[in-house]
Scaffold this motif. Sequence first.
Motif, PDB file in Angstrom:
ATOM      1  N   TYR A  22       0.820  -1.214   0.000  1.00 42.76           N
ATOM      2  CA  TYR A  22       0.000   0.000   0.000  1.00 42.76           C
ATOM      3  C   TYR A  22       0.856   1.268   0.000  1.00 42.76           C
ATOM      4  CZ  TYR A  22      -3.248   3.550   1.723  1.00 42.76           C
ATOM      5  OH  TYR A  22      -3.980   4.693   1.876  1.00 42.76           O
ATOM      6  N   ASP A  23       1.825   1.343   0.900  1.00 43.71           N
ATOM      7  CA  ASP A  23       2.646   2.554   0.996  1.00 43.71           C
ATOM      8  C   ASP A  23       3.442   2.789  -0.283  1.00 43.71           C
ATOM      9  OD1 ASP A  23       1.725   3.127   3.556  1.00 43.71           O
ATOM     10  OD2 ASP A  23       3.385   2.080   4.537  1.00 43.71           O
ATOM     11  N   SER A  24       3.948   1.726  -0.878  1.00 43.63           N
ATOM     12  CA  SER A  24       4.694   1.859  -2.129  1.00 43.63           C
ATOM     13  C   SER A  24       3.782   2.298  -3.265  1.00 43.63           C
ATOM     14  CB  SER A  24       5.378   0.539  -2.483  1.00 43.63           C
ATOM     15  OG  SER A  24       6.332   0.206  -1.501  1.00 43.63           O
ATOM     16  N   PHE A  71       0.360  -3.966  -6.805  1.00 39.73           N
ATOM     17  CA  PHE A  71      -0.497  -3.697  -5.651  1.00 39.73           C
ATOM     18  C   PHE A  71      -1.925  -4.144  -5.924  1.00 39.73           C
ATOM     19  CE2 PHE A  71      -3.561  -0.678  -3.766  1.00 39.73           C
ATOM     20  CZ  PHE A  71      -3.437  -1.056  -2.439  1.00 39.73           C
ATOM     21  N   LEU A  72      -2.432  -3.799  -7.103  1.00 42.64           N
ATOM     22  CA  LEU A  72      -3.803  -4.176  -7.442  1.00 42.64           C
ATOM     23  C   LEU A  72      -3.942  -5.693  -7.534  1.00 42.64           C
ATOM     24  CD1 LEU A  72      -4.531  -1.458 -10.137  1.00 42.64           C
ATOM     25  CD2 LEU A  72      -5.274  -1.484  -7.744  1.00 42.64           C
ATOM     26  N   GLY A  73      -2.938  -6.349  -8.063  1.00 38.48           N
ATOM     27  CA  GLY A  73      -2.990  -7.807  -8.196  1.00 38.48           C
ATOM     28  C   GLY A  73      -2.838  -8.548  -6.889  1.00 38.48           C
ATOM     29  N   GLN A  74      -2.150  -7.952  -5.934  1.00 37.10           N
ATOM     30  CA  GLN A  74      -1.915  -8.598  -4.637  1.00 37.10           C
ATOM     31  C   GLN A  74      -2.961  -8.235  -3.596  1.00 37.10           C
ATOM     32  OE1 GLN A  74       0.535 -10.892  -4.207  1.00 37.10           O
ATOM     33  NE2 GLN A  74       0.860 -10.577  -6.393  1.00 37.10           N
ATOM     34  N   ASN A  75      -3.774  -7.261  -3.891  1.00 37.33           N
ATOM     35  CA  ASN A  75      -4.771  -6.782  -2.941  1.00 37.33           C
ATOM     36  C   ASN A  75      -5.876  -7.821  -2.753  1.00 37.33           C
ATOM     37  OD1 ASN A  75      -6.328  -5.049  -1.335  1.00 37.33           O
ATOM     38  ND2 ASN A  75      -7.447  -4.361  -3.115  1.00 37.33           N
ATOM     39  N   ASP A  76      -6.194  -8.114  -1.530  1.00 36.98           N
ATOM     40  CA  ASP A  76      -7.255  -9.092  -1.256  1.00 36.98           C
ATOM     41  C   ASP A  76      -8.557  -8.426  -0.801  1.00 36.98           C
ATOM     42  OD1 ASP A  76      -6.510  -8.259   1.256  1.00 36.98           O
ATOM     43  OD2 ASP A  76      -6.036 -10.245   2.014  1.00 36.98           O
ATOM     44  N   ARG A  77      -8.648  -7.100  -0.966  1.00 36.21           N
ATOM     45  CA  ARG A  77      -9.849  -6.366  -0.563  1.00 36.21           C
ATOM     46  C   ARG A  77     -10.815  -6.151  -1.709  1.00 36.21           C
ATOM     47  NH1 ARG A  77      -7.480  -1.035   1.879  1.00 36.21           N
ATOM     48  NH2 ARG A  77      -6.262  -1.243  -0.012  1.00 36.21           N
ATOM     49  N   ASP A 108      -9.339   6.769  -6.410  1.00 34.50           N
ATOM     50  CA  ASP A 108     -10.001   7.677  -5.483  1.00 34.50           C
ATOM     51  C   ASP A 108      -9.988   7.141  -4.055  1.00 34.50           C
ATOM     52  OD1 ASP A 108     -11.773   5.693  -6.412  1.00 34.50           O
ATOM     53  OD2 ASP A 108     -13.525   6.930  -5.961  1.00 34.50           O
ATOM     54  N   SER A 109     -10.037   5.818  -3.897  1.00 31.51           N
ATOM     55  CA  SER A 109     -10.004   5.245  -2.548  1.00 31.51           C
ATOM     56  C   SER A 109      -8.626   5.375  -1.907  1.00 31.51           C
ATOM     57  CB  SER A 109     -10.437   3.778  -2.567  1.00 31.51           C
ATOM     58  OG  SER A 109      -9.473   2.984  -3.215  1.00 31.51           O
ATOM     59  N   LEU A 110      -7.627   5.733  -2.714  1.00 29.43           N
ATOM     60  CA  LEU A 110      -6.284   5.977  -2.191  1.00 29.43           C
ATOM     61  C   LEU A 110      -6.049   7.460  -1.937  1.00 29.43           C
ATOM     62  CD1 LEU A 110      -4.314   3.502  -4.468  1.00 29.43           C
ATOM     63  CD2 LEU A 110      -5.039   3.155  -2.105  1.00 29.43           C
ATOM     64  N   GLY A 111      -7.092   8.276  -2.129  1.00 31.02           N
ATOM     65  CA  GLY A 111      -7.016   9.695  -1.803  1.00 31.02           C
ATOM     66  C   GLY A 111      -6.668  10.610  -2.958  1.00 31.02           C
ATOM     67  N   PHE A 112      -6.874  10.161  -4.192  1.00 33.59           N
ATOM     68  CA  PHE A 112      -6.464  10.955  -5.343  1.00 33.59           C
ATOM     69  C   PHE A 112      -7.617  11.272  -6.295  1.00 33.59           C
ATOM     70  CE2 PHE A 112      -2.691   8.677  -3.895  1.00 33.59           C
ATOM     71  CZ  PHE A 112      -1.783   9.720  -3.776  1.00 33.59           C
ATOM     72  N   ALA A 113      -8.828  11.398  -5.797  1.00 33.09           N
ATOM     73  CA  ALA A 113      -9.991  11.673  -6.655  1.00 33.09           C
ATOM     74  C   ALA A 113      -9.879  13.039  -7.336  1.00 33.09           C
ATOM     75  CB  ALA A 113     -11.283  11.580  -5.852  1.00 33.09           C
ATOM     76  N   GLU A 114      -9.498  14.050  -6.607  1.00 34.43           N
ATOM     77  CA  GLU A 114      -9.403  15.396  -7.178  1.00 34.43           C
ATOM     78  C   GLU A 114      -8.340  15.448  -8.274  1.00 34.43           C
ATOM     79  OE1 GLU A 114      -8.128  19.802  -5.663  1.00 34.43           O
ATOM     80  OE2 GLU A 114      -9.394  18.615  -4.329  1.00 34.43           O
ATOM     81  N   GLU A 115      -7.228  14.795  -8.033  1.00 37.93           N
ATOM     82  CA  GLU A 115      -6.159  14.765  -9.019  1.00 37.93           C
ATOM     83  C   GLU A 115      -6.604  14.051 -10.300  1.00 37.93           C
ATOM     84  OE1 GLU A 115      -5.937  14.084  -5.823  1.00 37.93           O
ATOM     85  OE2 GLU A 115      -4.126  15.018  -4.985  1.00 37.93           O
ATOM     86  N   MET A 116      -7.401  13.002 -10.131  1.00 34.67           N
ATOM     87  CA  MET A 116      -7.904  12.290 -11.307  1.00 34.67           C
ATOM     88  C   MET A 116      -8.842  13.177 -12.122  1.00 34.67           C
ATOM     89  SD  MET A 116      -6.548   9.510 -12.077  1.00 34.67           S
ATOM     90  CE  MET A 116      -7.653   9.281 -13.459  1.00 34.67           C
ATOM     91  N   GLN A 117      -9.642  13.974 -11.454  1.00 34.32           N
ATOM     92  CA  GLN A 117     -10.513  14.895 -12.180  1.00 34.32           C
ATOM     93  C   GLN A 117      -9.676  15.877 -12.999  1.00 34.32           C
ATOM     94  OE1 GLN A 117     -13.738  14.415 -12.550  1.00 34.32           O
ATOM     95  NE2 GLN A 117     -13.517  12.652 -11.211  1.00 34.32           N
TER      96      GLN A 117
END
Length: 106
Positions: free
Chosen positions: A8-10, A70-76, A82-91
């Motif tokens: 996650y941090d990486s 990260f996406l491939g190893q994530n079990d959630r 946006d769930s990582l805190g970058f929604a505004e930047e994506m806009q």
Amino acid sequence: MTSVPTDYDSARAALTRLIPLALSDTGQARRVADFLMAWWNGPDLGHFQIADMFGLDVAVANDITTIIGFLGQNDRGAVYIDSLGFAEEMQDIIALWRSPAARPDA
């Protein structure tokens, strides 16, 4: 052998480097923006051509690889930027690269 972290941090650290690049006016910016927008909403914003990795600096390609790992190893389940805190930047990225003036056919 090079090891690319997938935690996650990486992933967040990689995004803090990729997002300013995607918002810039460099040769790599469009490729990075395409990757981020494909992750955000590929059907509507376009897909990322894997061969675009060939046109990236190694450090930038490693950051994208970190995100993919990260996406491939994530079990959630599904994780979006946006769930990582970058929604505004994506806009901002979408406004820059997918506005009518930014489209190659416009």
